[in-house]
Scaffold this motif. Structure first.
Motif, PDB file in Angstrom:
ATOM      1  N   ILE A  35      36.352  42.148  16.092  1.00  0.00           N
ATOM      2  CA  ILE A  35      36.639  43.004  17.251  1.00  0.00           C
ATOM      3  C   ILE A  35      35.442  43.901  17.513  1.00  0.00           C
ATOM      4  CG2 ILE A  35      38.129  44.797  18.215  1.00  0.00           C
ATOM      5  CD1 ILE A  35      40.253  44.082  16.334  1.00  0.00           C
ATOM      6  N   VAL A  36      35.000  43.944  18.759  1.00  0.00           N
ATOM      7  CA  VAL A  36      33.969  44.924  19.121  1.00  0.00           C
ATOM      8  C   VAL A  36      34.451  45.726  20.317  1.00  0.00           C
ATOM      9  CG1 VAL A  36      32.015  43.582  18.229  1.00  0.00           C
ATOM     10  CG2 VAL A  36      32.732  43.265  20.599  1.00  0.00           C
ATOM     11  N   GLY A  37      33.892  46.917  20.475  1.00  0.00           N
ATOM     12  CA  GLY A  37      34.253  47.776  21.608  1.00  0.00           C
ATOM     13  C   GLY A  37      33.522  47.346  22.875  1.00  0.00           C
ATOM     14  N   ALA A  38      33.956  47.901  23.994  1.00  0.00           N
ATOM     15  CA  ALA A  38      33.380  47.544  25.301  1.00  0.00           C
ATOM     16  C   ALA A  38      31.877  47.825  25.355  1.00  0.00           C
ATOM     17  CB  ALA A  38      34.094  48.315  26.406  1.00  0.00           C
ATOM     18  N   ASP A  39      31.440  48.876  24.641  1.00  0.00           N
ATOM     19  CA  ASP A  39      30.011  49.229  24.676  1.00  0.00           C
ATOM     20  C   ASP A  39      29.137  48.094  24.149  1.00  0.00           C
ATOM     21  OD1 ASP A  39      30.562  51.696  25.720  1.00  0.00           O
ATOM     22  OD2 ASP A  39      30.662  52.688  23.760  1.00  0.00           O
ATOM     23  N   ALA A  40      29.657  47.346  23.162  1.00  0.00           N
ATOM     24  CA  ALA A  40      28.866  46.273  22.532  1.00  0.00           C
ATOM     25  C   ALA A  40      28.578  45.126  23.492  1.00  0.00           C
ATOM     26  CB  ALA A  40      29.593  45.749  21.292  1.00  0.00           C
ATOM     27  N   GLY A  43      30.395  46.550  28.678  1.00  0.00           N
ATOM     28  CA  GLY A  43      31.622  46.459  29.489  1.00  0.00           C
ATOM     29  C   GLY A  43      31.641  47.464  30.627  1.00  0.00           C
ATOM     30  N   PRO A  44      32.286  47.089  31.744  1.00  0.00           N
ATOM     31  CA  PRO A  44      32.313  47.956  32.917  1.00  0.00           C
ATOM     32  C   PRO A  44      33.220  49.170  32.694  1.00  0.00           C
ATOM     33  CG  PRO A  44      33.760  46.071  33.246  1.00  0.00           C
ATOM     34  CD  PRO A  44      33.065  45.853  31.933  1.00  0.00           C
ATOM     35  N   ASP A  45      32.942  50.250  33.411  1.00  0.00           N
ATOM     36  CA  ASP A  45      33.828  51.413  33.414  1.00  0.00           C
ATOM     37  C   ASP A  45      34.897  51.146  34.463  1.00  0.00           C
ATOM     38  OD1 ASP A  45      33.889  53.624  31.813  1.00  0.00           O
ATOM     39  OD2 ASP A  45      31.959  54.387  32.571  1.00  0.00           O
ATOM     40  N   VAL A  46      36.109  50.901  34.013  1.00  0.00           N
ATOM     41  CA  VAL A  46      37.156  50.498  34.953  1.00  0.00           C
ATOM     42  C   VAL A  46      37.947  51.712  35.412  1.00  0.00           C
ATOM     43  CG1 VAL A  46      39.206  49.048  35.236  1.00  0.00           C
ATOM     44  CG2 VAL A  46      37.322  48.282  33.795  1.00  0.00           C
ATOM     45  N   LYS A  47      38.133  51.862  36.713  1.00  0.00           N
ATOM     46  CA  LYS A  47      38.937  52.964  37.259  1.00  0.00           C
ATOM     47  C   LYS A  47      40.404  52.706  36.950  1.00  0.00           C
ATOM     48  CE  LYS A  47      36.359  55.781  40.115  1.00  0.00           C
ATOM     49  NZ  LYS A  47      35.476  55.951  38.964  1.00  0.00           N
ATOM     50  N   ALA A  61      41.877  45.264  30.492  1.00  0.00           N
ATOM     51  CA  ALA A  61      41.667  44.045  29.703  1.00  0.00           C
ATOM     52  C   ALA A  61      41.159  42.918  30.597  1.00  0.00           C
ATOM     53  CB  ALA A  61      42.966  43.641  29.006  1.00  0.00           C
ATOM     54  N   ARG A  62      41.717  42.798  31.811  1.00  0.00           N
ATOM     55  CA  ARG A  62      41.309  41.718  32.718  1.00  0.00           C
ATOM     56  C   ARG A  62      39.833  41.863  33.093  1.00  0.00           C
ATOM     57  NH1 ARG A  62      44.500  38.321  34.857  1.00  0.00           N
ATOM     58  NH2 ARG A  62      46.383  39.561  34.678  1.00  0.00           N
ATOM     59  N   ALA A  63      39.422  43.081  33.422  1.00  0.00           N
ATOM     60  CA  ALA A  63      38.029  43.316  33.828  1.00  0.00           C
ATOM     61  C   ALA A  63      37.074  42.960  32.691  1.00  0.00           C
ATOM     62  CB  ALA A  63      37.842  44.780  34.237  1.00  0.00           C
ATOM     63  N   ALA A  65      37.678  40.882  30.068  1.00  0.00           N
ATOM     64  CA  ALA A  65      37.714  39.442  29.774  1.00  0.00           C
ATOM     65  C   ALA A  65      36.826  38.704  30.777  1.00  0.00           C
ATOM     66  CB  ALA A  65      39.148  38.922  29.837  1.00  0.00           C
ATOM     67  N   GLU A  66      36.905  39.103  32.044  1.00  0.00           N
ATOM     68  CA  GLU A  66      36.074  38.459  33.076  1.00  0.00           C
ATOM     69  C   GLU A  66      34.592  38.737  32.813  1.00  0.00           C
ATOM     70  OE1 GLU A  66      37.609  39.858  36.816  1.00  0.00           O
ATOM     71  OE2 GLU A  66      39.420  38.607  36.642  1.00  0.00           O
ATOM     72  N   HIS A  67      34.296  39.987  32.431  1.00  0.00           N
ATOM     73  CA  HIS A  67      32.908  40.388  32.206  1.00  0.00           C
ATOM     74  C   HIS A  67      32.299  39.691  30.988  1.00  0.00           C
ATOM     75  CE1 HIS A  67      29.441  43.106  31.735  1.00  0.00           C
ATOM     76  NE2 HIS A  67      29.733  43.081  30.454  1.00  0.00           N
ATOM     77  N   SER A  68      33.091  39.590  29.906  1.00  0.00           N
ATOM     78  CA  SER A  68      32.520  39.132  28.621  1.00  0.00           C
ATOM     79  C   SER A  68      32.729  37.647  28.364  1.00  0.00           C
ATOM     80  CB  SER A  68      33.159  39.918  27.472  1.00  0.00           C
ATOM     81  OG  SER A  68      34.541  39.602  27.382  1.00  0.00           O
ATOM     82  N   GLY A  69      33.705  37.026  29.033  1.00  0.00           N
ATOM     83  CA  GLY A  69      34.028  35.633  28.738  1.00  0.00           C
ATOM     84  C   GLY A  69      34.768  35.477  27.416  1.00  0.00           C
ATOM     85  N   LEU A  70      35.237  36.602  26.854  1.00  0.00           N
ATOM     86  CA  LEU A  70      35.995  36.571  25.595  1.00  0.00           C
ATOM     87  C   LEU A  70      37.404  37.108  25.858  1.00  0.00           C
ATOM     88  CD1 LEU A  70      33.381  38.169  23.150  1.00  0.00           C
ATOM     89  CD2 LEU A  70      34.182  35.798  23.114  1.00  0.00           C
ATOM     90  N   PRO A  71      38.371  36.754  25.005  1.00  0.00           N
ATOM     91  CA  PRO A  71      39.675  37.402  25.116  1.00  0.00           C
ATOM     92  C   PRO A  71      39.480  38.915  24.970  1.00  0.00           C
ATOM     93  CG  PRO A  71      39.743  35.626  23.493  1.00  0.00           C
ATOM     94  CD  PRO A  71      38.303  35.818  23.878  1.00  0.00           C
ATOM     95  N   ALA A  72      40.207  39.682  25.766  1.00  0.00           N
ATOM     96  CA  ALA A  72      40.026  41.134  25.713  1.00  0.00           C
ATOM     97  C   ALA A  72      41.367  41.824  25.519  1.00  0.00           C
ATOM     98  CB  ALA A  72      39.368  41.632  26.996  1.00  0.00           C
TER      99      ALA A  72
END
Ligand code: IMP
Length: 206
Positions: A35-40, A43-47, A61-63, A65-72
């Motif tokens: 598991i890694v955090g969004a910073d790694a 990851g986008p800052d989601v409103k 989580a959706r934003a 997963a789309e950004h990283s191509g990994l389960p989020a």
């Protein structure tokens, strides 16, 4: 990013990352660095535009997963106070105006409740935890921690409103509990333990 990362957690909050890594590490077989955090992953800052914890958790989580191509995974959580009709709720992190200013949020809340007597200070933490895969499948679980609010902060552990919430049946605030004690009873512990079997299935299919 760590080469072994298989699951991304949509948070920039180091306390939450630590809590959830521990909770999931105990609930399922998880190698270090999975598991890694969004910073790694940048990851986008989601409103957080949802009106419920569940909506916001899925959004984040959706934003990611789309950004990283990994389960989020993501959570949205907060404090709900009975005499305030469930507020601050989804506004917990920005109750005093600035997102993430825990000290200001806590001070404002205590001020708003200064006339509320001990017997009427019921409150709970709530957490919605979401898992979204890059192909758009999603799962959602939630958890609550019921308690009451003190008149002044106590304890130095945890984060956010931990120094003012005493869980039902206890005498110490969440900030006076060991991290393991908090994880066992917490809203986040309950939500992520319920989500763990779904995460395990998604990771197992690779
Ligand atoms: P989120 O990052 O949008 O989920 O916002 C959560 C906010 O709710 C935090 O900034 C805290 O103010 C509060 N909160 C959520 N969970 C906890 C907890 O376990 N302890 C204390 N405060 C919490």
């Amino acid at each position: 990013m760590s080469g072994g990362a298989k699951l991304v957690f949509a948070t920039h909050n180091a306390h939450k990352l630590r809590e959830v890594t521990t909770i999931l590490g105990e609930a399922m077989e998880l190698a270090r660095g999975v598991i890694v955090g969004a910073d790694a992953v940048g990851g986008p800052d989601v409103k957080e535009t949802g009106v419920t914890f569940a909506e916001n958790a899925v959004l984040k989580a959706r934003a990611l997963a789309e950004h990283s191509g990994l389960p989020a995974i993501a959570d949205d959580s907060g404090l709900c106070v009975e005499v305030l009709g469930g507020a601050p709720g989804v506004f917990s992190a920005r109750w005093a105006g600035t997102h993430g200013d825990d000290a200001a949020n806590l001070a404002l809340l205590l001020d708003q409740l200064s006339d509320v007597p001990p017997g009427k200070r019921g409150a709970w933490f709530e957490c919605a935890a979401a898992l979204v895969t890059p192909d758009g499948q999603s799962w959602m679980e939630s958890g609550k921690l019921m308690g009451s609010l003190t008149a002044a902060p106590r304890g130095s552990g945890g984060f956010g409103y931990d120094p003012v919430l005493v869980p039902v049946g206890g005498a110490r605030t969440c900030a006076q509990l060991d991290p393991e004690e908090k994880n066992t009873i917490s809203h986040r512990g309950r939500a992520f333990r319920a989500l763990a079997p779904h995460i395990a299935r998604v990771l197992a299919r690779g």
